[in-house]
Design an enzyme around this catalytic site. Structure first.
Site, PDB file in Angstrom:
ATOM      1  N   GLY A  96       0.824  -1.203   0.000  1.00  0.00           N
ATOM      2  CA  GLY A  96       0.000   0.000   0.000  1.00  0.00           C
ATOM      3  C   GLY A  96       0.859   1.254   0.000  1.00  0.00           C
TER       4      GLY A  96
ATOM      5  N   GLN B 128      -7.133   0.622   4.829  1.00  0.00           N
ATOM      6  CA  GLN B 128      -7.914   0.139   5.972  1.00  0.00           C
ATOM      7  C   GLN B 128      -9.382  -0.079   5.613  1.00  0.00           C
ATOM      8  OE1 GLN B 128      -6.867  -0.899   8.891  1.00  0.00           O
ATOM      9  NE2 GLN B 128      -4.752  -0.197   8.793  1.00  0.00           N
TER      10      GLN B 128
ATOM     11  N   ALA C 133      -2.802  -6.139   0.396  1.00  0.00           N
ATOM     12  CA  ALA C 133      -3.360  -7.485   0.594  1.00  0.00           C
ATOM     13  C   ALA C 133      -3.347  -7.932   2.053  1.00  0.00           C
ATOM     14  CB  ALA C 133      -2.584  -8.490  -0.257  1.00  0.00           C
ATOM     15  N   HIS C 134      -2.327  -7.482   2.823  1.00  0.00           N
ATOM     16  CA  HIS C 134      -2.162  -8.079   4.147  1.00  0.00           C
ATOM     17  C   HIS C 134      -3.153  -7.583   5.193  1.00  0.00           C
ATOM     18  CE1 HIS C 134       0.221  -5.013   6.556  1.00  0.00           C
ATOM     19  NE2 HIS C 134       0.359  -4.502   5.352  1.00  0.00           N
TER      20      HIS C 134
ATOM     21  N   CYS D 233       3.061   1.186  12.155  1.00  0.00           N
ATOM     22  CA  CYS D 233       4.350   1.671  11.689  1.00  0.00           C
ATOM     23  C   CYS D 233       4.997   2.615  12.692  1.00  0.00           C
ATOM     24  CB  CYS D 233       4.181   2.370  10.358  1.00  0.00           C
ATOM     25  SG  CYS D 233       3.078   1.455   9.297  1.00  0.00           S
TER      26      CYS D 233
HETATM   27  N1  PLP Z   1      -2.222   3.302   4.522  1.00  0.00           N
HETATM   28  C1  PLP Z   1      -2.875   2.962   5.649  1.00  0.00           C
HETATM   29  C2  PLP Z   1      -4.094   3.723   6.047  1.00  0.00           C
HETATM   30  C3  PLP Z   1      -2.394   1.921   6.439  1.00  0.00           C
HETATM   31  O1  PLP Z   1      -3.033   1.594   7.566  1.00  0.00           O
HETATM   32  C4  PLP Z   1      -1.234   1.228   6.039  1.00  0.00           C
HETATM   33  C5  PLP Z   1      -0.649   0.164   6.877  1.00  0.00           C
HETATM   34  O2  PLP Z   1      -0.806   0.120   8.092  1.00  0.00           O
HETATM   35  C6  PLP Z   1      -0.608   1.608   4.840  1.00  0.00           C
HETATM   36  C7  PLP Z   1      -1.129   2.659   4.114  1.00  0.00           C
HETATM   37  C8  PLP Z   1       0.622   0.929   4.352  1.00  0.00           C
HETATM   38  O3  PLP Z   1       0.308  -0.319   3.745  1.00  0.00           O
HETATM   39  P1  PLP Z   1       1.457  -1.388   3.530  1.00  0.00           P
HETATM   40  O4  PLP Z   1       1.734  -1.999   4.868  1.00  0.00           O
HETATM   41  O5  PLP Z   1       0.896  -2.378   2.556  1.00  0.00           O
HETATM   42  O6  PLP Z   1       2.616  -0.677   2.964  1.00  0.00           O
END
Ligand code: PLP
Length: 389
Positions: free
Chosen positions: A71, A179, A200-201, A325
């Site tokens: 994402g 989300q 996907a996760h 994160c």
């Molecule tokens: N955007 C949102 C709102 C998210 O919650 C997250 C992951 O927690 C991401 C982007 C990032 O996605 P990815 O973990 O696939 O990079």
């Protein structure tokens, strides 16, 4: 010891049906989708099938789906790709203060490269107002990017209304739906968005696979440079098994959407009911309605969220103190800050997210453990009962 995982917004377990579909693409059908012989054609067929399934989940056309590595890549690509493509038309981007860092940090990066970014305020429940967006639009605005569902407090933004404001000015609109996917119904045609990021996760698929919906006819600068994969829009040999897993997860998410929403909502509400019943000094952050069905964000007076997390972990319960994160950082949450949660309450905040494998017994177990942890920490807390907390 029993373990209860209540951090579905950080990531989800990969469903068995998904793993089962993925495995042959590592062991037997390992062809490169760009190869012209049988193994390659077989791989290309699987890629197209997955594309159709992901497109189905958001009512897009398969050719409007471009697979990415996550994402985050989809978010980075839209902001940087639109900025590069339209820099001669304007250098102003509008987003919100509660976006994921995949958007916020890309915004900061672009600011260092001569772009101007407006970060819209949100109200006390985390909603972005279409009127505020209207007021922020300038002659040189080239892109609006507002998330569909907030990852910390679960706010479901009025994307259709916000996209309509951007459209009325001829400005491109992106939404980070990482989300939202699989948790709220998404119809890109009805919403009127130009770009939409997915991962996907978060929907019981594998990590390291994402996708960008790019409305048919649009073209932005590439983010990855190299081969001609993904109709020359995203270079790099495709993560075939991962993409096949994403496709299966999307198919399941589409089929189970209503039951998933009902199950999550019921258990999330039960969790809040039990917390309120058993623990004093708690505050729900985020909206009561129009909220991610599995999300509960709670501030506990007098104590630290981090301590709650660690002590719950020792009792077999996994929760989070903020977005996945940033949960290793001690910087207070930018989302809670934006909705006006005080710094002391912010420090005592925990995010619980339930999902398909959560049971009522799990919730009972968690509330019991939580009560013990909160009581213990408050006993130790030097500020329990003091004014100002
Ligand atoms: N955007 C949102 C709102 C998210 O919650 C997250 C992951 O927690 C991401 C982007 C990032 O996605 P990815 O973990 O696939 O990079």
């Amino acid at each position: 010891m029993k373990r209860v995982y209540l951090d579905y917004s950080a990531t989800t377990p990969v469903k068995e049906e998904v793993v089962k579909e993925m495995i042959p693409y590592y062991t037997e059908m390992y062809g490169n989708p760009s190869s012209l012989y049988s193994e390659g054609l077989e791989a290309k067929g699987a890629l197209d099938e997955a594309r159709t399934r992901v497109a189905g989940l958001i009512n897009a056309e398969p050719r409007e789906i471009i697979f990415t590595s996550c994402g985050t890549e989809a978010d980075n690509w839209v902001l940087e790709g639109v900025s590069d493509k339209l820099k001669n038309r304007g250098k102003h981007i509008i987003t919100s203060k509660i976006e994921h860092h995949a958007i916020l940090h890309t915004g900061e990066y672009l600011e260092k490269h001569g772009f101007d970014v407006t970060y819209l305020d949100v109200d006390s429940e985390g909603f972005v107002s279409p009127a505020a967006l209207e007021a922020a639009i300038r002659d040189d605005t080239i892109l609006v990017s507002i998330m569909m569902v907030n990852n910390e407090v679960g706010t479901i933004e009025p994307i259709k209304e916000l996209a309509a404001v951007a459209k009325s000015h001829g400005i491109l609109f992106h939404t980070d739906a990482v989300q939202a996917l699989g948790n709220v119904p998404i119809d890109v045609k009805d919403l009127g968005v130009d770009f939409l990021s997915m991962s996907a996760h978060k929907i019981y698929g594998p990590k390291g696979v994402g996708a960008l919906y790019m409305r048919r006819g649009l073209r932005i600068s590439n983010f990855m440079h190299g081969g001609a994969q993904e109709t020359k829009k995203r270079a790099g040999t495709e993560n075939l098994a991962g993409i096949v897993g994403f496709g299966k997860a999307a198919e399941l998410a589409e089929a189970n959407l209503q039951s998933h929403i009902a199950h999550s909502t019921e258990l999330r509400n039960y969790l809040w009911e039990k917390i309120e019943e058993n623990i004093s000094g708690v505050q729900l952050n985020g909206p009561k309605d129009r909220r991610h069905p599995g999300n509960l964000n709670v501030s506990f007076d007098y104590i630290e969220g981090e301590s709650i997390l660690l002590m719950l972990d020792a009792k077999g319960v996994s929760v989070s103190t903020g977005s996945a994160c940033s949960s290793k950082s001690l910087v207070p949450s930018h989302v809670l800050d934006a909705i006006g949660v005080s710094i002391t309450k912010m420090n005592g905040t925990v995010r619980f997210t339930v999902g398909d494998f959560t049971t009522k017994e799990d919730i009972d177990y968690v509330v019991e453990a939580l009560k013990e942890v909160v009581d213990k920490l408050r006993e130790l807390s030097p500020v329990t009962g003091q004014e100002g907390w």
